[in-house]
Write a protein that holds these residues in place. Structure first.
Motif, PDB file in Angstrom:
ATOM      1  N   GLN A  17       0.902  -1.210   0.270  1.00 35.18           N
ATOM      2  CA  GLN A  17       0.103   0.477   0.203  1.00 35.18           C
ATOM      3  C   GLN A  17       1.144   0.713   0.273  1.00 35.18           C
ATOM      4  OE1 GLN A  17      -2.812  -0.600  -0.699  1.00 35.18           O
ATOM      5  NE2 GLN A  17      -2.738  -2.287  -0.222  1.00 35.18           N
ATOM      6  N   ARG A  20       1.709   1.731  -3.859  1.00 34.52           N
ATOM      7  CA  ARG A  20       0.722   2.410  -3.727  1.00 34.52           C
ATOM      8  C   ARG A  20       0.636   3.430  -4.293  1.00 34.52           C
ATOM      9  NH1 ARG A  20      -5.304   0.310  -3.752  1.00 34.52           N
ATOM     10  NH2 ARG A  20      -6.526   1.064  -4.782  1.00 34.52           N
ATOM     11  N   ALA A  74      -6.205   2.655  -0.762  1.00 30.68           N
ATOM     12  CA  ALA A  74      -4.620   1.931   0.076  1.00 30.68           C
ATOM     13  C   ALA A  74      -4.355   2.853   1.715  1.00 30.68           C
ATOM     14  CB  ALA A  74      -3.702   3.075  -1.210  1.00 30.68           C
ATOM     15  N   GLU A  75      -5.290   3.984   1.738  1.00 36.45           N
ATOM     16  CA  GLU A  75      -4.966   3.810   2.903  1.00 36.45           C
ATOM     17  C   GLU A  75      -5.756   2.797   3.897  1.00 36.45           C
ATOM     18  OE1 GLU A  75      -6.488   7.572   6.303  1.00 36.45           O
ATOM     19  OE2 GLU A  75      -7.762   7.635   4.675  1.00 36.45           O
ATOM     20  N   SER A  77      -6.655   0.234   3.362  1.00 36.02           N
ATOM     21  CA  SER A  77      -6.244  -1.248   3.236  1.00 36.02           C
ATOM     22  C   SER A  77      -4.653  -1.231   4.495  1.00 36.02           C
ATOM     23  CB  SER A  77      -5.410  -1.530   2.319  1.00 36.02           C
ATOM     24  OG  SER A  77      -6.578  -2.158   1.020  1.00 36.02           O
ATOM     25  N   TYR A  78      -4.075  -0.228   4.404  1.00 33.16           N
ATOM     26  CA  TYR A  78      -2.536  -0.101   4.831  1.00 33.16           C
ATOM     27  C   TYR A  78      -3.513  -0.580   6.321  1.00 33.16           C
ATOM     28  CZ  TYR A  78       1.637   1.777   7.273  1.00 33.16           C
ATOM     29  OH  TYR A  78       2.789   1.584   7.822  1.00 33.16           O
TER      30      TYR A  78
END
Length: 101
Positions: A17, A20, A74-75, A77-78
């Protein structure tokens, strides 16, 4: 899966991530640069566990709304991977506490 396997898998997700987000930042920073090719990040699973991110240029245009949506994804998922990592660490601490007692 072992505690170290859980941590390794979660860390690979966080690294993916991060890669990404870096690609998204490049897209936004270069959105008005003539000839710039939008970067796309593909996340794939790897053996024995975890994921890797591969960044490649695409022919698609840069759409700020799409970049923002990708950034939010992405945030999240991180953060999810960080929770898995923390949970694995907590489990390890609990196991070590039981072993000491």
């Amino acid at each position: 899966m072992s505690i170290s396997g859980i941590a390794s898998t979660a860390l690979s997700g966080m690294r993916a991530q991060t890669t990404r987000v870096s690609a998204i930042a490049n897209n936004i920073a270069n959105s008005s640069t003539p000839g710039y090719a939008r970067l796309n990040t593909s996340v794939t699973s790897v053996e024995p566990g975890g994921v890797q991110a591969v960044v490649s240029p695409t022919a698609s245009d840069i759409d700020p709304a799409t970049e923002l949506a990708d950034l939010i994804e992405a945030e999240q998922s991180y953060k999810a991977n960080a929770v898995v990592f923390e949970t694995g660490a907590d489990m390890w601490e609990m196991l070590m506490s039981i072993k000491r007692d």
